[in-house]
Motif scaffolding. Sequence first.
Motif, PDB file in Angstrom:
ATOM      1  N   ALA A   1       0.841  -1.199   0.000  1.00  0.00           N
ATOM      2  CA  ALA A   1       0.000   0.000   0.000  1.00  0.00           C
ATOM      3  C   ALA A   1       0.878   1.252   0.000  1.00  0.00           C
ATOM      4  O   ALA A   1       0.623   2.205  -0.744  1.00  0.00           O
ATOM      5  CB  ALA A   1      -0.913  -0.012   1.219  1.00  0.00           C
ATOM      6  N   THR A   2       1.966   1.216   0.800  1.00  0.00           N
ATOM      7  CA  THR A   2       2.861   2.378   0.846  1.00  0.00           C
ATOM      8  C   THR A   2       3.501   2.609  -0.514  1.00  0.00           C
ATOM      9  O   THR A   2       3.588   3.741  -0.991  1.00  0.00           O
ATOM     10  CB  THR A   2       3.987   2.147   1.892  1.00  0.00           C
ATOM     11  N   THR A   3       3.931   1.510  -1.153  1.00  0.00           N
ATOM     12  CA  THR A   3       4.576   1.649  -2.474  1.00  0.00           C
ATOM     13  C   THR A   3       3.596   2.234  -3.483  1.00  0.00           C
ATOM     14  O   THR A   3       3.960   3.112  -4.274  1.00  0.00           O
ATOM     15  CB  THR A   3       5.066   0.270  -2.968  1.00  0.00           C
ATOM     16  N   ILE A   4       2.332   1.757  -3.444  1.00  0.00           N
ATOM     17  CA  ILE A   4       1.338   2.295  -4.386  1.00  0.00           C
ATOM     18  C   ILE A   4       1.123   3.781  -4.117  1.00  0.00           C
ATOM     19  O   ILE A   4       1.047   4.593  -5.040  1.00  0.00           O
ATOM     20  CB  ILE A   4       0.022   1.502  -4.280  1.00  0.00           C
ATOM     21  N   ASN A   5       1.050   4.137  -2.820  1.00  0.00           N
ATOM     22  CA  ASN A   5       0.853   5.553  -2.488  1.00  0.00           C
ATOM     23  C   ASN A   5       2.021   6.412  -2.970  1.00  0.00           C
ATOM     24  O   ASN A   5       1.829   7.516  -3.467  1.00  0.00           O
ATOM     25  CB  ASN A   5       0.669   5.717  -0.980  1.00  0.00           C
TER      26      ASN A   5
END
Length: 458
Positions: free
Chosen positions: A224-228
């Motif tokens: 999720a952090t990488t997508i953000n």
Amino acid sequence: MFKPGLRDRIAFHYMVAAGAIFLVVFLLLYAAMHRTVYSHLDRDLYVEARGVIRSVAFLNQQIIFTDESEWQEKEHKQADVNPMFLQVITPNGAVIRKSPNLEGQSLSFDPKHTDRRSLNATISNSAVRQLQLPLQGPEGTTLGYLLVAMPRQEAENVLTNLHRVLIAAFPGVLLVVFFTSRWIARRTISPVERITATAEQITSRTLNERVELPPNQDELFRLATTINELLERLQNAMLRERQFTEDASHELRTPLAALKGTLEVLIRKQRTPQEYEEKAQYCIMETQRLADLVDHLLLLARSEANQVPATIAPCDLREVVESATKRVGPLMTAWRTKAILPETQSPTVSADRNLLEVMIQNLLSNAVKYSPEGSTIEITWSSDSLQVRDHGIGISDEMKPRIFNRFFRGDLPQSSGDGAGLGLSIVKRLADLQHLDVSVKSEPDGGTTFEIHFAERP
Ligand code: ADP
């Protein structure tokens, strides 16, 4: 064609693994039960056989039964409740004696099994467990065999029931494992589905939205952090693009408006040939400015889209600097500026010759534009760097971080020409393409030195 989802695939793999484990466990369980049940039977048979053998004597190669009570026990008489069948035969199979409960039947002798190991046999269709022991006279000769048998139907029933239960439980266990692991997989994957659903809803208009972070700092949290972070970069890139387009249109509109205005005023009434020539000159100048601007915009756009290939090769720095100086020649002449090149032998540096020339050309033309008329520009070099130094208006500390931004222009005196604020952003971009560094040292009114570093690449 049916394509199972990740959830089903995980559940299936779990089921196969659990199935293999349960199969082994069931087989071991069945084998242990089988062994226990039959060892009980065999032990009972052996104990009985020992008792009978003790009551047997041998006289003149004949078998004599010394203890009649052994043959009269209840279990040898009755056939229905816990019977124990006895039979003594001669070495060639003739029956010498048998217990009353055998009635008209006889135990069949298997000559291959005359040791302590029992065997499965049948008496008139009912299954029995049978032990056959040799009866040996004083000289060790076999004078006959004792056959002891007891029903094994109950043992068989226990094993058959166990077998049935295990067979019936197996698919049930597999189904339970399948649905349980599917449920666990669904719970595990649900954050991924939430992330996917959010990501699917994000369009170029809603790039400011972000994926919800799961509570635990695990792999999904990282996803999720990488997508953000990706969304952040995309949003920034989009904003930069938008800004670029707006700035570019603004920059193009100004000379176009000036051209249009000049031509409209010109045709309003009849003019003298000098006036026509004067206005035409002005229009040519503005057109040139437009052409330069379009060239710069194109170069910048293409380099940012990585469409400007950088062919790194050794190049002679003096040759590149001289060529760039020649290109800035007309501007230098107009400003009566002189460029001074070092006497020392120039180093050979690794760079793309053409891109390096454009960089130096931009630095030189800035040095000319932002210096008083008639000043000098000093060019110096070392084995891994090139410096362009002017004695112009300098750059304040607060401006320095912004000078490489596109369309940034300082608070400049009228005399410094009409650039579009693209020169240094092109220098920076072309340096990045060649993995070079550009730095600036400057003080207001103290002149400016731009330096290109040709660091060794790995
Ligand atoms: P432009 O020259 O068209 O304004 P640049 O990107 O080349 O655009 O430069 C951006 C700004 O950096 C200039 O407007 C100016 O304020 C400052 N600058 C660049 N080079 C020099 C220099 N040699 N001396 C003083 N200021 C400079």
